[in-house]
Design a protein around this motif. Structure first.
Motif, mmCIF file in Angstrom:
data_model
loop_
_atom_site.group_PDB
_atom_site.id
_atom_site.type_symbol
_atom_site.label_atom_id
_atom_site.label_comp_id
_atom_site.label_asym_id
_atom_site.label_seq_id
_atom_site.Cartn_x
_atom_site.Cartn_y
_atom_site.Cartn_z
ATOM 1 N N LEU A 163 32.555 -21.628 -2.657
ATOM 2 C CA LEU A 163 31.679 -20.974 -1.680
ATOM 3 C C LEU A 163 31.325 -21.884 -0.505
ATOM 4 O O LEU A 163 30.868 -21.391 0.518
ATOM 5 C CB LEU A 163 30.391 -20.492 -2.370
ATOM 6 N N ASP A 217 33.200 -23.243 1.628
ATOM 7 C CA ASP A 217 33.856 -22.737 2.840
ATOM 8 C C ASP A 217 34.275 -21.267 2.735
ATOM 9 O O ASP A 217 35.057 -20.784 3.547
ATOM 10 C CB ASP A 217 35.010 -23.647 3.314
ATOM 11 N N ASN A 218 33.734 -20.575 1.715
ATOM 12 C CA ASN A 218 33.980 -19.126 1.615
ATOM 13 C C ASN A 218 32.663 -18.382 1.409
ATOM 14 O O ASN A 218 32.636 -17.318 0.807
ATOM 15 C CB ASN A 218 34.895 -18.826 0.417
ATOM 16 N N PHE A 219 31.562 -18.985 1.916
ATOM 17 C CA PHE A 219 30.250 -18.398 1.608
ATOM 18 C C PHE A 219 30.091 -16.990 2.174
ATOM 19 O O PHE A 219 29.271 -16.217 1.698
ATOM 20 C CB PHE A 219 29.125 -19.323 2.097
ATOM 21 N N GLU A 220 30.909 -16.658 3.169
ATOM 22 C CA GLU A 220 30.801 -15.302 3.736
ATOM 23 C C GLU A 220 31.729 -14.312 3.025
ATOM 24 O O GLU A 220 31.817 -13.165 3.400
ATOM 25 C CB GLU A 220 31.165 -15.338 5.228
ATOM 26 N N ASN A 221 32.448 -14.821 2.043
ATOM 27 C CA ASN A 221 33.444 -13.986 1.392
ATOM 28 C C ASN A 221 33.351 -14.081 -0.141
ATOM 29 O O ASN A 221 34.310 -14.481 -0.803
ATOM 30 C CB ASN A 221 34.830 -14.459 1.875
ATOM 31 N N THR A 230 29.022 -27.915 7.396
ATOM 32 C CA THR A 230 27.775 -27.523 6.732
ATOM 33 C C THR A 230 27.309 -28.638 5.789
ATOM 34 O O THR A 230 28.103 -29.500 5.380
ATOM 35 C CB THR A 230 27.961 -26.234 5.890
#
Ligand code: SF4
Length: 334
Positions: A45, A47-51, A128
């Motif tokens: 998550l 680098d995929n927190f939006e997905n 981030t």
């Protein structure tokens, strides 16, 4: 028995690069070590927190790939990172022991920061807190289960070094609590792509997945890079610069000597050579795919394996955290 901690981010299916880079080794080592394989959904998550859907869907796929490749749930605990809250807690304690500049100095992080900055703009806007802290949470993953050994590719070695630094600092401040884990380099740390790229990767578009069917494999192998000086079928060539030969070698073609000699002598066409490789690859993947199919048809069995693996990891992490809280004087109600 020493403990091995290893794992993957659930961001896609596993490919031959994973197989030869780490899975093969894990399968062999699981009989001699107490093995824990972490499905790093929390790290995915970063680098995929939006997905979150992508991460969620790939957890099941990843477990199928593990079992198909020979990970044996009787010898290995496969567990989900987000179900071990002790790791999150330990990450917070560790975060006080690492400076931001040290995190930036980590060569792997430095390289990834460079890539992100190039892609998304200025450094501050693309990095981030979660991404920068990735090696700290990795240190918590390893130590929360008292890991002794971490099999890694070359790019992960700096992260394990960072874990060892954190352990030393923690032990110096709070007293002996953790052991320093050891990074063990896989014998095949990086597998090249058929396109000649130094690495096989899903983001590079050159991956041969363990679940690929004949059509997909044929297309990929037929597009492989060969010796560019070989124009005609009977031109002699240099197999050492040919990716098809590299894969013949990797898949242990019993006729490897013949492939080499015929290629050098100009009596082997690249199309025939590629067709031979396709057959070799299909034969190699057949038992893996048959096993995968079995588990695809038995989802309840897969769920149980994951639940039991996660429970085993949780029990262990709870024990370790009792020790941590005691040494940090946070054991108020013990
Ligand atoms: Fe490569 Fe085979 Fe062609 Fe030689 S004959 S260049 S090994 S594909």
């Amino acid at each position: 028995m020493k403990t091995i901690i290893t794992g993957d981010r659930p961001t896609g299916r596993l490919h031959l690069g994973h197989y030869f880079g780490s899975l093969e080794n894990r399968v062999k080592m699981q009989y001699d070590y107490d093995t824990y394989i972490l499905i790093a959904d929390v790290q995915a998550l970063t680098d995929n927190f939006e997905n979150p859907e992508k991460v969620r869907n790939n957890v099941h796929e990843l477990v199928l790939d593990y079992l198909a490749a020979g990970i044996d749930p009787k010898h290995t605990h496969i567990y989900i990172q987000s179900y071990i809250p002790e790791v999150a807690e330990l990450t917070v304690y560790f975060s006080n022991l690492v400076t931001v500049s040290r995190l930036y100095r980590n060569p792997t992080t430095k390289h990834e920061v460079g890539q992100k900055t190039e892609l998304f703009g200025t450094e501050g806007e693309s990095i981030t807190y979660g991404f920068l802290g990735y090696p700290v949470s990795q240190a918590a993953d390893i130590t929360a289960l008292d890991g002794d050994i971490v099999p890694v590719g070359e790019d992960q070695v700096p992260h394990i070094e960072q874990t060892r630094e954190i352990v030393r600092k923690f032990n110096a401040i709070y007293g002996p609590t953790f052991k320093e884990p050891e990074a063990v380099l896989s014998s095949n740390p990086r597998i090249k792509g058929l396109d000649g790229n130094d690495k096989m990767g899903k983001s590079l578009g050159n991956a041969i997945y363990l679940a690929d069917d004949e059509e997909a494999i044929t297309k990929k192998v037929m597009g492989a890079i060969t010796d560019p000086n070989k124009i005609k079928k009977d031109d002699p060539a240099n197999p050492e610069i040919c990716m098809v030969y590299y894969y013949h070698k990797l898949l242990k073609n019993p006729n490897l000597d013949t492939v080499c000699k015929e290629c050098k002598a100009g009596c082997r066409g690249c199309v025939a050579c590629k067709r031979e490789l396709i057959q070799l690859m299909l034969a190699f993947l057949k038992p893996i795919q048959e096993k995968r199919k079995y588990y695809e048809d038995h989802p309840e069995e897969v769920k149980k394996i994951l639940e039991e693996g996660t429970e085993a990891a949780r029990i262990r992490a709870k024990e370790v955290m009792k020790r941590v809280r005691k040494n940090m004087k946070l054991d108020y109600f013990e």
